[in-house]
Scaffold this motif. Structure first.
Motif, PDB file in Angstrom:
ATOM      1  N   ILE A  20     -82.442 -28.822  57.395  1.00 30.69           N
ATOM      2  CA  ILE A  20     -81.393 -28.529  58.621  1.00 30.69           C
ATOM      3  C   ILE A  20     -80.067 -28.112  57.900  1.00 30.69           C
ATOM      4  O   ILE A  20     -79.767 -28.637  56.668  1.00 30.69           O
ATOM      5  CB  ILE A  20     -80.656 -29.782  59.326  1.00 30.69           C
ATOM      6  N   VAL A  21     -79.659 -26.919  58.146  1.00 29.80           N
ATOM      7  CA  VAL A  21     -78.624 -25.900  57.512  1.00 29.80           C
ATOM      8  C   VAL A  21     -77.175 -26.072  58.394  1.00 29.80           C
ATOM      9  O   VAL A  21     -77.157 -25.522  59.319  1.00 29.80           O
ATOM     10  CB  VAL A  21     -78.779 -24.583  57.074  1.00 29.80           C
ATOM     11  N   GLY A  22     -76.288 -26.977  57.984  1.00 31.32           N
ATOM     12  CA  GLY A  22     -75.196 -26.977  58.564  1.00 31.32           C
ATOM     13  C   GLY A  22     -74.779 -28.550  58.922  1.00 31.32           C
ATOM     14  O   GLY A  22     -75.696 -29.062  59.903  1.00 31.32           O
ATOM     15  N   GLY A  23     -73.872 -29.139  58.600  1.00 27.42           N
ATOM     16  CA  GLY A  23     -73.566 -30.527  58.668  1.00 27.42           C
ATOM     17  C   GLY A  23     -72.641 -30.854  59.875  1.00 27.42           C
ATOM     18  O   GLY A  23     -71.748 -31.806  59.797  1.00 27.42           O
ATOM     19  N   GLY A  24     -72.364 -29.924  60.727  1.00 25.34           N
ATOM     20  CA  GLY A  24     -71.373 -30.202  61.986  1.00 25.34           C
ATOM     21  C   GLY A  24     -72.391 -31.260  62.961  1.00 25.34           C
ATOM     22  O   GLY A  24     -73.111 -31.671  62.611  1.00 25.34           O
ATOM     23  N   MET A  25     -71.636 -31.244  64.001  1.00 27.83           N
ATOM     24  CA  MET A  25     -72.273 -32.588  65.023  1.00 27.83           C
ATOM     25  C   MET A  25     -73.737 -32.241  65.286  1.00 27.83           C
ATOM     26  O   MET A  25     -74.509 -32.934  65.503  1.00 27.83           O
ATOM     27  CB  MET A  25     -71.394 -32.227  66.306  1.00 27.83           C
ATOM     28  N   SER A  26     -74.119 -30.930  65.657  1.00 27.55           N
ATOM     29  CA  SER A  26     -75.416 -30.601  65.902  1.00 27.55           C
ATOM     30  C   SER A  26     -76.451 -30.825  64.940  1.00 27.55           C
ATOM     31  O   SER A  26     -77.534 -31.428  65.109  1.00 27.55           O
ATOM     32  CB  SER A  26     -75.537 -29.207  66.523  1.00 27.55           C
ATOM     33  N   GLY A  27     -75.970 -30.587  63.660  1.00 24.60           N
ATOM     34  CA  GLY A  27     -76.815 -30.650  62.718  1.00 24.60           C
ATOM     35  C   GLY A  27     -76.988 -32.228  62.208  1.00 24.60           C
ATOM     36  O   GLY A  27     -78.197 -32.537  61.967  1.00 24.60           O
ATOM     37  N   ILE A  28     -76.051 -32.858  62.036  1.00 22.26           N
ATOM     38  CA  ILE A  28     -76.422 -34.409  61.926  1.00 22.26           C
ATOM     39  C   ILE A  28     -76.974 -35.165  62.916  1.00 22.26           C
ATOM     40  O   ILE A  28     -77.715 -36.064  62.843  1.00 22.26           O
ATOM     41  CB  ILE A  28     -74.943 -34.980  61.415  1.00 22.26           C
TER      42      ILE A  28
END
Length: 564
Positions: free
Chosen positions: A11-19
């Motif tokens: 998963i690339v990106g630790g915003g809401m959708s990523g986490i």
């Protein structure tokens, strides 16, 4: 024996959708999904999240000034709508069980400072008091009490063009109705909203509506279907809810649960590009290439990233390569919307002398929206007149560039740079808050994170001076105590490109919503996030597209809590 890839899902990106995606992958029953075989081969599904910054949260950015350590400011996303936004409401209130409160927004006694005239919110229904030349029908409509504010003129035009609109809004079927509407023989998604408003609104009526709705983008010319739905998210009877400890508590809690379930997070890992590869077992996989020169192999990649972040990746591979012109066109189907937020902390609440203490005031000056921020851990206390207080300035689209010009750091204007802009050796006139005596560092790591969020987003002296000047003017004051602390974020800065996104004209978002979640058939690259959702501008949109990736693309079952 075949060598397994480094990870199963990257998963690339630790915003809401990523986490959220990572948490769901590791806490769901995978039997019957395409992931079941991956899980069986390793014994446990391996999910790694790669985040370029030092924190999880993305465009949720909660912060606390050391001068008010018990009060949480929302420099990014701040609220959700209940009960309409079912995914985020269930997540916050049923799964994470986070305490929340309703946000106060529009109050009759708050200020509307328009074209140099100081009015109150209660005056906005009086056409004679407004500094605008409304046509007689608009003035009569306001006088009849049908709108309460010129912002209602937008709804007046839309309901005249679509007579059944309000019935469907009240029935909870607004979007389904809008997808069937035609105007001048064309479906609604082939119109720009401003183009439609021009059919039934005077020039000054439009100016008054855009000023008093508070958000420039709500009167803009993006896709009329989606922007109509967005406009009615802001109707007066909407219940806005805020998480007491800060909206960033949500990804913080998901991060804890993701890691407890065996998930791995690698911070300060910036993806450079990716391409398909054949894994040892002969299946299709992905090679991820990072800016530090390292590589990882994965069975699938989830880009939990907005448009601009994806555009900053190298043009290579099956998805991003120059041969895939369709994806480039699809990527450009949304417009990033600049958003600016700044919190000013004052030694006392001098604005209360103007009769305002909570909710928001409006102006057509570049500050646009001014929120009198509640104090305390619960987020509901009105500070006393002589106590320290926070004011939030919030504007979008047309005015963000005004504030950008008052940040004199050249780094903020350069494409593709990381967010850390506090490198030594550069000299700019920063806003220097008064010294504050710090106690021993809090044992609470989340409290420490919130303090860091504040100190890592300093405003410049020029910016603070202008914000202060405009705040005094709109409140009718010639003088007021200067701020003692300030923090801000311009969300148009890379790698975000915008605080939120809106669909462009001539795009069928209901079709693109699913198409963007897997841009190349039979290739294990998936995209999620607010940008390509039909709940744009909200965390709900991030969860909506994440669920499409999880359920429709990967076969992960729906969470039991989602039925509640």
């Amino acid at each position: 024996m075949d060598t397994l890839p480094d990870v199963d899902v990257a998963i690339v990106g630790g915003g809401m959708s990523g986490i959220y995606t990572g948490w769901r992958l590791l806490t769901s029953r995978l039997t019957g999904s395409k992931l079941a075989g991956w899980e069986a081969a390793r014994g446990k599904l391996k999910v790694t999240l790669f985040e370029g910054s030092e924190r999880i949260g993305g465009r949720l950015l909660s912060a606390r000034s050391p001068h008010m350590p018990d009060t949480t400011a929302e420099v990014g996303g701040m609220r959700y709508v209940a009960p309409a936004q079912t995914l985020v409401t269930s997540l916050v209130e049923c799964v994470l069980k986070l305490p929340w409160h309703e946000q106060v927004v529009d109050l009759p006694g708050n200020i509307a400072f328009l074209r140099g005239k100081l009015l109150r919110t209660s005056d906005l229904g009086n056409a004679a008091a407004l500094p605008y030349w409304l046509d007689p029908a608009e003035a009569a409509w306001l006088a009849a009490g049908k709108g309460g504010s010129p912002a209602g003129l937008i709804g007046r035009v839309l309901t005249r063009l679509m007579p059944d609109l309000m019935a469907h809004l009240n029935a909870g079927t607004l979007r389904q109705y809008l997808e069937t509407v035609t105007v001048d023989g064309l479906p609604l998604w082939q119109h720009g909203l401003w183009n439609l408003l021009a059919k039934g609104m005077s020039a000054d009526g439009y100016a008054a509506a855009r000023a008093t709705v508070g958000y420039d983008c709500l009167g803009g010319n993006t896709n009329a279907l989606d922007l109509t739905a967005e406009y009615f998210d802001f109707t007066p009877n909407v219940s806005y809810r805020m998480v007491n400890g800060g909206y960033e508590t949500v990804p913080w809690e998901l991060q804890s649960r993701f890691q407890a379930a065996g998930g791995e997070i690698q911070f300060q890992q910036w993806l450079a590009g990716f391409a398909g590869t054949t894994l040892d077992d002969g299946s299709q996989g992905i090679t991820l290439r990072f800016q530090d020169g390292t590589t990882k192999t994965a069975r699938a990649i989830v880009l939990a990233m907005p448009r601009r972040s994806i555009e900053l990746l190298d043009p290579e591979g099956e998805v991003l390569g120059p041969a895939n012109t369709q994806f480039r066109q699809d990527l450009a189907s949304v417009a990033p919307i600049p958003l600016f937020k700044c919190f000013l902390l004052y030694p006392n609440c001098w604005w209360q002398d103007s009769g305002v203490s909570s909710g928001r005031s409006l102006t057509d000056m570049p500050i646009r929206q001014c929120y009198y921020w509640p104090a305390g851990q619960q987020g509901t206390t009105i500070p006393k007149r002589d106590a320290p207080g926070l004011v939030m300035v919030y504007d979008d689209l047309l005015n963000v560039g005004f504030w950008e010009g008052l940040d004199k750091r050249a780094e903020v204007h350069k494409a593709g740079l990381p967010l850390s802009l506090r490198s030594p050796g550069h000299h700019w006139p920063m806003f220097e808050p008064k010294a504050v005596e710090m106690t021993a560092e809090s044992a609470d790591p989340f409290a420490k994170r919130l303090m860091e969020n504040w100190t890592q987003h300093p405003a410049t002296k020029q910016m603070v001076n202008e914000l202060h000047r405009e705040l005094m003017q709109m409140h009718g004051k010639d003088s007021a105590p200067e701020p003692i602390d300030a923090a801000y974020m311009d969300w148009s800065r890379d790698p975000f490109g915008g605080g939120v996104h809106l669909w462009n004209v001539n795009v069928r978002s209901d079709v693109m919503l699913t198409r963007m979640t897997q841009p190349v058939d039979d290739f294990p690259c998936y995209i999620c996030g607010e940008a390509y959702s039909t709940n744009q501008t909200w965390a709900e949109g991030a969860l909506q597209t994440a669920e499409i990736v999880l359920q429709q693309r990967l076969g992960v079952p729906k969470g039991e809590w989602q039925d509640g």
